[in-house]
Scaffold this active site. Structure first.
Site, PDB file in Angstrom:
ATOM      1  N   HIS A  53      33.405  35.417  41.474  1.00  0.00           N
ATOM      2  CA  HIS A  53      33.837  36.631  41.200  1.00  0.00           C
ATOM      3  C   HIS A  53      33.047  37.664  41.603  1.00  0.00           C
ATOM      4  O   HIS A  53      31.854  37.738  40.929  1.00  0.00           O
ATOM      5  CB  HIS A  53      34.717  36.698  39.996  1.00  0.00           C
ATOM      6  CG  HIS A  53      35.241  38.156  40.009  1.00  0.00           C
ATOM      7  ND1 HIS A  53      36.461  38.648  40.572  1.00  0.00           N
ATOM      8  CD2 HIS A  53      34.742  39.601  39.479  1.00  0.00           C
ATOM      9  CE1 HIS A  53      36.709  39.884  40.112  1.00  0.00           C
ATOM     10  NE2 HIS A  53      35.794  40.500  39.719  1.00  0.00           N
ATOM     11  N   ASP A  99      47.204  42.070  31.824  1.00  0.00           N
ATOM     12  CA  ASP A  99      46.030  42.561  32.501  1.00  0.00           C
ATOM     13  C   ASP A  99      46.617  43.464  33.743  1.00  0.00           C
ATOM     14  O   ASP A  99      46.086  44.657  33.774  1.00  0.00           O
ATOM     15  CB  ASP A  99      45.303  41.694  33.112  1.00  0.00           C
ATOM     16  CG  ASP A  99      44.062  42.332  34.152  1.00  0.00           C
ATOM     17  OD1 ASP A  99      43.431  43.109  33.363  1.00  0.00           O
ATOM     18  OD2 ASP A  99      43.955  42.199  34.954  1.00  0.00           O
ATOM     19  N   ARG A 140      44.885  51.939  33.123  1.00  0.00           N
ATOM     20  CA  ARG A 140      43.283  52.438  32.977  1.00  0.00           C
ATOM     21  C   ARG A 140      43.200  53.444  34.363  1.00  0.00           C
ATOM     22  O   ARG A 140      42.365  54.411  34.315  1.00  0.00           O
ATOM     23  CB  ARG A 140      42.359  51.422  32.689  1.00  0.00           C
ATOM     24  CG  ARG A 140      42.307  50.544  31.512  1.00  0.00           C
ATOM     25  CD  ARG A 140      41.772  49.262  31.460  1.00  0.00           C
ATOM     26  NE  ARG A 140      40.687  49.303  32.282  1.00  0.00           N
ATOM     27  CZ  ARG A 140      40.059  48.121  33.124  1.00  0.00           C
ATOM     28  NH1 ARG A 140      40.699  47.435  33.260  1.00  0.00           N
ATOM     29  NH2 ARG A 140      38.840  48.501  33.646  1.00  0.00           N
ATOM     30  N   SER A 148      39.339  42.185  31.629  1.00  0.00           N
ATOM     31  CA  SER A 148      40.205  42.184  32.754  1.00  0.00           C
ATOM     32  C   SER A 148      39.840  41.075  33.749  1.00  0.00           C
ATOM     33  O   SER A 148      40.646  40.335  34.205  1.00  0.00           O
ATOM     34  CB  SER A 148      40.334  43.629  33.526  1.00  0.00           C
ATOM     35  OG  SER A 148      41.088  43.424  34.714  1.00  0.00           O
ATOM     36  N   LYS A 172      41.868  36.896  34.014  1.00  0.00           N
ATOM     37  CA  LYS A 172      42.389  36.250  35.146  1.00  0.00           C
ATOM     38  C   LYS A 172      41.380  35.095  35.453  1.00  0.00           C
ATOM     39  O   LYS A 172      42.170  33.956  36.001  1.00  0.00           O
ATOM     40  CB  LYS A 172      42.398  37.287  36.189  1.00  0.00           C
ATOM     41  CG  LYS A 172      43.317  38.223  35.886  1.00  0.00           C
ATOM     42  CD  LYS A 172      43.441  39.161  37.202  1.00  0.00           C
ATOM     43  CE  LYS A 172      42.120  40.088  37.751  1.00  0.00           C
ATOM     44  NZ  LYS A 172      41.927  41.239  37.003  1.00  0.00           N
TER      45      LYS A 172
END
Length: 425
Positions: free
Chosen positions: A82, A161, A168, A183, A187
């Protein structure tokens, strides 16, 4: 339980209990807790922070709001990456098939671009026929066929989320590190991978502008992953200048194909290989080295198999912008600075990005730069090429590049190292 009590506890710098966190996430997801109440709680978290235990509980509660994927039926270990996002960050495109070519299974759930940072799905959707939306069964089929899949997260994955992220974004609470970490990790943990490598970007084109901020985020996310049984490591990498030579959609796919063919910009190759090695090591996979898989064509084979398995034609021509404009160097000397944010903003204004999630993007739009920091340039030589389908966008893109670079006679760039630090605990 009373949501006002929860808000007041965090407002007054208290530590939320596990029960309070479970209750507020469950009831916000179901609509019992109102947006304005969750906004107040998010702001209290931004201002007062959370303990490691609180962040872990918050993450677990978001995971429980939806499904958790399971890839245990595969005959190879799963491993994923990620990135926190940047300009010219096309690394996922060559990385996923590269790791697959070396024996890993990569269930890569990716996102779309927003603002000056590009989105992996937007880039891949420039390939004719390619599909981002897959069912879980289709994901499994592609993983079995190609060893890697890059697709959008389904609605069943951490739905809490999705609501929190949108809230947000419009309430000035995006920067809260506990909320960023939970967040991302809710995931990724729900995705079901056994190993995870985090690419935490640092610099003007990144979300984290300073190394200390990036270190805090990376350590928080690594701890969340390890606590959840996912072997997690992080690399802090430079985003004070853009990656590679392109920022856009189709033009970044073209650059990724150069990497998969054994060429491409040196920084993209270096980071792709480094992350691939980390992903394989985290999953306990040894054997073929990623650099060899780029040279021998096996990574390109995995790419083509993956693209075909998702409905795309890997041999089809990619979209090309209808208009280009060249920006030349105003003086001779050394390019000492190329600001990632300015370049990303120019690509966005040319049509490569979006201001709102529902906005369309142009596949052919973007920016190519013909020199990188440290290169000598001569007055009048091409410095940038702007690509767009709408010539009216060019003036504002040019404004973005004003002040985004420095050319100094006899100068030297002052850059972050490409790979700044490795964090595994």
């Amino acid at each position: 339980m009373d949501v006002i009590e929860v808000i007041l506890a965090k407002r007054d710098r208290g530590e939320l209990t596990t029960a309070q966190i479970d209750w507020v996430i469950e009831n916000y997801t179901s609509g019992v807790v109102a947006d304005e109440q969750m906004s107040a709680l998010n702001m209290a978290i931004l201002l007062n922070g959370m303990t490691r235990r609180e962040i872990a509980d918050w993450t677990k509660a978001m995971i429980r709001s939806g499904e958790r994927m399971d890839w245990s039926v595969l005959d190879r270990p799963t491993t994923d990456k990620h990135s926190t996002g940047g300009v010219g960050d096309k690394i996922t495109l060559p990385l996923s098939p590269l790791v697959a070519a070396c024996g890993g299974a990569v269930p890569q759930l990716s996102g779309r671009g927003l603002g000056h940072t590009g989105g992996t799905l937007d880039k891949l959707e420039s390939i004719p026929g390619w599909r981002a939306l897959l069912s879980n069964d289709e994901m499994l089929r592609v993983l079995r066929e190609a060893g890697a899949v890059i697709c959008a997260a389904g609605d069943g994955l951490a739905p809490a989320d999705k609501k929190l992220y949108a809230l947000r974004d419009v309430t000035g609470t995006v920067e809260a590190i506990p909320l960023i970490a939970s967040s991302i990790m809710s995931k990724k943990i729900a995705e079901g991978t056994s190993a995870l490598v985090l690419d935490v970007k640092v610099g003007s084109g990144a979300f984290m502008k300073s190394v200390p901020m990036a270190q805090e985020l990376a350590r928080t996310m690594v701890a969340l992953g390890q606590d959840a049984g996912v072997n997690t490591v992080a690399l802090l990498t430079a985003m004070d200048r853009p990656l590679g030579r392109t920022a856009g959609n189709a033009i970044e796919v073209t650059e990724s194909l150069e990497v998969l063919a054994g060429g491409g910009p040196s920084d993209v190759v270096e980071l792709t290989v480094a992350l691939a090695r980390e992903m394989l090591a985290a999953a306990g996979i040894s054997g073929k080295d990623p650099a060899d898989a780029l040279r021998d064509g096996s990574a390109m084979d995995s790419w083509k198999t993956m693209i075909r398995a998702q409905g795309g034609d890997p041999d089809a021509p990619l979209p090309v912008a209808t208009e280009t404009e060249v920006v030349t160097a105003p003086s001779s000397g050394v390019l000492t600075r190329l600001d990632a944010y300015g370049v990303g903003l120019a690509a966005w204004r040319l049509g490569a990005g979006r201001a709102r999630k529902e906005d369309p993007v142009s596949a052919g739009a973007g920016v190519t730069w013909h020199a990188v920091p440290g290169d000598s340039v001569t007055a009048g030589q091409p410095l940038f090429t702007l690509h767009t389908d709408e010539p009216g966008r060019v003036p504002r893109a040019l404004e973005s590049l004003e002040g985004a670079f420095d050319i100094v006679e006899g100068g030297e760039p002052d850059l972050l190292p490409l790979i700044i630090e490795r964090i595994d605990a």
